[in-house]
Design a protein around this motif. Structure first.
Motif, PDB file in Angstrom:
ATOM      1  N   THR A  26       0.808  -1.231   0.000  1.00 30.34           N
ATOM      2  CA  THR A  26       0.000   0.000   0.000  1.00 30.34           C
ATOM      3  C   THR A  26       0.837   1.275   0.000  1.00 30.34           C
ATOM      4  OG1 THR A  26      -0.203  -0.356   2.377  1.00 30.34           O
ATOM      5  CG2 THR A  26      -2.122  -0.914   1.018  1.00 30.34           C
ATOM      6  N   ILE A  30       7.954   1.515  -1.636  1.00 34.42           N
ATOM      7  CA  ILE A  30       8.603   0.600  -2.584  1.00 34.42           C
ATOM      8  C   ILE A  30       7.663  -0.553  -2.967  1.00 34.42           C
ATOM      9  CG2 ILE A  30      10.553  -1.024  -2.784  1.00 34.42           C
ATOM     10  CD1 ILE A  30      11.968   0.977  -0.688  1.00 34.42           C
ATOM     11  N   ARG A  56      -2.692  -3.611   5.166  1.00 32.94           N
ATOM     12  CA  ARG A  56      -3.689  -3.641   6.245  1.00 32.94           C
ATOM     13  C   ARG A  56      -4.676  -2.487   6.142  1.00 32.94           C
ATOM     14  NH1 ARG A  56       0.485  -1.844  11.092  1.00 32.94           N
ATOM     15  NH2 ARG A  56       1.287  -0.065   9.948  1.00 32.94           N
ATOM     16  N   LEU A  97       0.246  -7.928   8.624  1.00 36.09           N
ATOM     17  CA  LEU A  97       1.413  -8.792   8.378  1.00 36.09           C
ATOM     18  C   LEU A  97       2.299  -8.958   9.617  1.00 36.09           C
ATOM     19  CD1 LEU A  97       2.070  -7.451   4.803  1.00 36.09           C
ATOM     20  CD2 LEU A  97       1.552  -9.842   5.358  1.00 36.09           C
ATOM     21  N   ASN A 150       8.421  -7.533   1.076  1.00 40.54           N
ATOM     22  CA  ASN A 150       8.807  -6.120   1.122  1.00 40.54           C
ATOM     23  C   ASN A 150       8.476  -5.450   2.454  1.00 40.54           C
ATOM     24  OD1 ASN A 150       9.096  -3.201   0.003  1.00 40.54           O
ATOM     25  ND2 ASN A 150       6.958  -3.342   0.658  1.00 40.54           N
ATOM     26  N   TYR A 175      15.590  -2.881  14.132  1.00 40.92           N
ATOM     27  CA  TYR A 175      15.399  -2.920  12.672  1.00 40.92           C
ATOM     28  C   TYR A 175      16.634  -3.516  11.984  1.00 40.92           C
ATOM     29  CZ  TYR A 175      14.833  -0.834   7.963  1.00 40.92           C
ATOM     30  OH  TYR A 175      14.738  -0.608   6.602  1.00 40.92           O
ATOM     31  N   LYS A 213      16.929  -6.950   9.691  1.00 45.28           N
ATOM     32  CA  LYS A 213      17.378  -6.916   8.295  1.00 45.28           C
ATOM     33  C   LYS A 213      18.638  -7.768   8.109  1.00 45.28           C
ATOM     34  CE  LYS A 213      14.048  -4.366   6.757  1.00 45.28           C
ATOM     35  NZ  LYS A 213      13.090  -4.890   5.777  1.00 45.28           N
ATOM     36  N   VAL A 248      15.439   5.680   0.319  1.00 47.65           N
ATOM     37  CA  VAL A 248      14.292   6.037  -0.527  1.00 47.65           C
ATOM     38  C   VAL A 248      13.328   6.928   0.263  1.00 47.65           C
ATOM     39  CG1 VAL A 248      12.448   5.110  -1.976  1.00 47.65           C
ATOM     40  CG2 VAL A 248      14.527   3.765  -1.600  1.00 47.65           C
ATOM     41  N   THR A 306      10.173   7.705   1.370  1.00 44.94           N
ATOM     42  CA  THR A 306       8.847   7.090   1.488  1.00 44.94           C
ATOM     43  C   THR A 306       8.193   7.561   2.787  1.00 44.94           C
ATOM     44  OG1 THR A 306       9.709   5.219   2.729  1.00 44.94           O
ATOM     45  CG2 THR A 306       9.645   4.972   0.332  1.00 44.94           C
TER      46      THR A 306
HETATM   47  N1  LIG Z   1      12.768   3.667   2.359  1.00 43.65           N
HETATM   48  C1  LIG Z   1      14.023   3.369   2.561  1.00 43.65           C
HETATM   49  O1  LIG Z   1      14.919   4.234   2.539  1.00 43.65           O
HETATM   50  C2  LIG Z   1      14.436   1.960   2.827  1.00 43.65           C
HETATM   51  C3  LIG Z   1      15.793   1.691   3.021  1.00 43.65           C
HETATM   52  C4  LIG Z   1      16.194   0.398   3.266  1.00 43.65           C
HETATM   53  C5  LIG Z   1      15.268  -0.606   3.294  1.00 43.65           C
HETATM   54  N2  LIG Z   1      13.940  -0.337   3.121  1.00 43.65           N
HETATM   55  C6  LIG Z   1      12.993  -1.443   3.195  1.00 43.65           C
HETATM   56  O2  LIG Z   1      12.126  -1.410   2.079  1.00 43.65           O
HETATM   57  C7  LIG Z   1      10.855  -1.941   2.443  1.00 43.65           C
HETATM   58  C8  LIG Z   1       9.772  -0.951   2.072  1.00 43.65           C
HETATM   59  O3  LIG Z   1      10.051   0.266   2.747  1.00 43.65           O
HETATM   60  P1  LIG Z   1       9.234   1.612   2.477  1.00 43.65           P
HETATM   61  O4  LIG Z   1      10.144   2.705   2.857  1.00 43.65           O
HETATM   62  O5  LIG Z   1       8.603   1.551   1.141  1.00 43.65           O
HETATM   63  O6  LIG Z   1       8.104   1.476   3.620  1.00 43.65           O
HETATM   64  P2  LIG Z   1       6.750   2.297   3.821  1.00 43.65           P
HETATM   65  O7  LIG Z   1       6.742   3.565   3.074  1.00 43.65           O
HETATM   66  O8  LIG Z   1       6.557   2.371   5.310  1.00 43.65           O
HETATM   67  O9  LIG Z   1       5.687   1.311   3.211  1.00 43.65           O
HETATM   68  C9  LIG Z   1       5.469   0.077   3.845  1.00 43.65           C
HETATM   69  C10 LIG Z   1       4.068  -0.385   3.610  1.00 43.65           C
HETATM   70  O10 LIG Z   1       3.845  -1.539   4.435  1.00 43.65           O
HETATM   71  C11 LIG Z   1       2.601  -1.382   5.091  1.00 43.65           C
HETATM   72  N3  LIG Z   1       2.628  -2.078   6.386  1.00 43.65           N
HETATM   73  C12 LIG Z   1       3.380  -1.777   7.455  1.00 43.65           C
HETATM   74  N4  LIG Z   1       3.112  -2.628   8.455  1.00 43.65           N
HETATM   75  C13 LIG Z   1       2.176  -3.478   7.996  1.00 43.65           C
HETATM   76  C14 LIG Z   1       1.483  -4.570   8.570  1.00 43.65           C
HETATM   77  N5  LIG Z   1       1.696  -4.979   9.832  1.00 43.65           N
HETATM   78  N6  LIG Z   1       0.579  -5.237   7.812  1.00 43.65           N
HETATM   79  C15 LIG Z   1       0.336  -4.842   6.548  1.00 43.65           C
HETATM   80  N7  LIG Z   1       0.951  -3.810   5.937  1.00 43.65           N
HETATM   81  C16 LIG Z   1       1.856  -3.128   6.672  1.00 43.65           C
HETATM   82  C17 LIG Z   1       2.439   0.102   5.288  1.00 43.65           C
HETATM   83  O11 LIG Z   1       1.077   0.386   5.390  1.00 43.65           O
HETATM   84  P3  LIG Z   1       0.408   1.236   6.569  1.00 43.65           P
HETATM   85  O12 LIG Z   1       0.097   2.542   5.957  1.00 43.65           O
HETATM   86  O13 LIG Z   1      -0.783   0.432   6.920  1.00 43.65           O
HETATM   87  O14 LIG Z   1       1.397   1.347   7.700  1.00 43.65           O
HETATM   88  C18 LIG Z   1       3.051   0.655   4.019  1.00 43.65           C
HETATM   89  O15 LIG Z   1       2.106   0.735   2.997  1.00 43.65           O
HETATM   90  C19 LIG Z   1      10.925  -2.226   3.943  1.00 43.65           C
HETATM   91  O16 LIG Z   1      11.234  -3.561   4.165  1.00 43.65           O
HETATM   92  C20 LIG Z   1      12.070  -1.350   4.404  1.00 43.65           C
HETATM   93  O17 LIG Z   1      12.684  -1.851   5.562  1.00 43.65           O
HETATM   94  C21 LIG Z   1      13.513   0.937   2.892  1.00 43.65           C
END
Ligand SMILES: NC(=O)c1ccc[n+]([C@@H]2O[C@H](COP(=O)([O-])OP(=O)(O)OC[C@H]3O[C@@H](n4cnc5c(N)ncnc54)[C@H](OP(=O)(O)O)[C@@H]3O)[C@@H](O)[C@H]2O)c1
Length: 316
Positions: A48, A51, A71, A96, A122, A199, A203, A231, A233
């Motif tokens: 949702t 990434i 969710r 999740l 993811n 965290y 990872k 990223v 986000t």
């Molecule tokens: N962004 C970065 O710089 C970065 C860097 C390194 C690694 N990563 C990794 O990349 C992945 C994606 O990161 P992102 O930055 O895109 O994250 P994000 O913007 O927080 O998006 C994560 C999505 O997961 C959903 N989510 C969270 N907890 C959940 C749950 N319990 N059940 C169902 N859905 C849930 C969130 O929805 P809700 O709105 O419901 O919370 C959100 O839509 C992650 O594994 C993160 O650790 C990101």
């Protein structure tokens, strides 16, 4: 003070590769990616936002039937509305961080209809507040590593993967700062909780788990682990506001963060033999610092801990 210095050192050490500069430098050598995912079924967690959302929409645009897990019901509806092929984007509402919900998911109609070709683990959260799930686990532990472990193992044991299936685990460069641990991944004491350290441990575990699964499963399915760089986000905005404010112009967008996920699915390279991790379509080492090299536990102990945690969750 020491903590701030360590963070500064860490960010400076990886700035050139994790920022958008690293992406641009790597991408200058790439040819256009024109993947064809027609006939494939993808399962994307955390679809949702950020990434995961980009990945789900891109896979769908390139022909895949995408089961999108999140969710937030209205965000799932918006995702479907934004899809190029909305009939081939199937939103499934699920928390999740719940082992029970994930275990039930393997029997969901969207999943039993056709085998899964690509699973993208993811979902991931960096939480600054300590919180326990109804099953008694620290929420980021349950979301970042226990949930993906249970989802992948359950899909495999229920024979839900297709013949050439691929699992892509989304880790983080933050894992470079910690060795592998087991029960310390789940901090149930709010006074001792450090969201950033937690965290990083999850990872790191994801990288070790990828190597362990490949050893055990020998390609059925193949497992890859990547990290997206830094990223911009919603997750970063809420977890690391200062980092985001300071480095905003140097952060990648979701498309740039998701690129290696789509590339791995399209190109199907062999997983790094030394247990490494992908960034910007290139193999990177699993360790950058000597102190993380010899984990405090072996991968099998970490897996045993996850297995036990999953069993306990189902007893609650
Ligand atoms: N962004 C970065 O710089 C970065 C860097 C390194 C690694 N990563 C990794 O990349 C992945 C994606 O990161 P992102 O930055 O895109 O994250 P994000 O913007 O927080 O998006 C994560 C999505 O997961 C959903 N989510 C969270 N907890 C959940 C749950 N319990 N059940 C169902 N859905 C849930 C969130 O929805 P809700 O709105 O419901 O919370 C959100 O839509 C992650 O594994 C993160 O650790 C990101």
């Amino acid at each position: 003070m020491l903590r701030s210095l360590a963070s500064l050192f860490f960010y400076a050490r990886f700035f050139n590769s994790f920022s958008v500069r690293g992406y641009r430098r790597a991408a200058s050598d790439w040819s256009e990616l024109e993947p064809d995912f027609r006939g494939q079924t993808w399962l994307v967690t955390g679809a949702t936002g950020g990434i995961g959302r980009y990945t789900a929409l891109a896979a769908n645009r390139h022909g895949a039937r995408v089961i999108a897990l999140g969710r937030n019901r209205s965000a799932l509806a918006e995702l479907k509305a934004d899809a190029d092929q909305p009939r081939r984007l199937l939103p499934v509402e699920i928390d999740l961080s719940s082992v029970a919900a994930i275990t039930r998911l393997a029997r969901h109609k969207a999943i039993t209809t056709r085998p899964i070709d690509v699973l993208v683990n993811n979902v991931g959260v960096l939480l600054n507040q300590h919180e326990l799930t109804d099953e008694g686990y620290e929420r980021s532990f349950a979301t970042n590593i226990l949930g993906p472990f249970v989802l992948t193992e359950t899909l495999r044991s229920e024979l839900r993967f297709g013949q050439q299936a691929l699992v892509i685990n989304v880790s983080s460069g933050g894992m470079y700062g910690t060795p592998l641990v087991s029960d310390a991944m789940n901090c149930t004491d709010p006074k001792r909780f450090d969201g950033m350290a937690a965290y990083a441990r999850h990872k790191r575990a994801m990288v070790a788990l990828t190597g362990w699964w490949n050893e055990q499963w020998q390609g059925a399915p193949t497992v890859q682990v990547m990290h997206p760089g830094w990223v911009d986000t919603a997750g970063v905005q809420s977890a690391l506001p200062l980092f985001r404010r300071t480095l905003k112009s140097q952060l990648r967008n979701a498309e740039q963060g998701a690129d290696t996920i789509l590339w791995l699915a399209a190109q199907r390279p062999a997983p790094p033999a030394d247990g490494g991790i992908w960034l910007d379509r290139e193999r990177q080492p699993a360790h950058e610092f000597a102190f993380t090299r010899n984990g405090l536990v072996k991968p099998e102990a970490m897996v045993a801990f996850l297995r036990q945690a999953a069993e306990r969750a189902l007893e609650t």
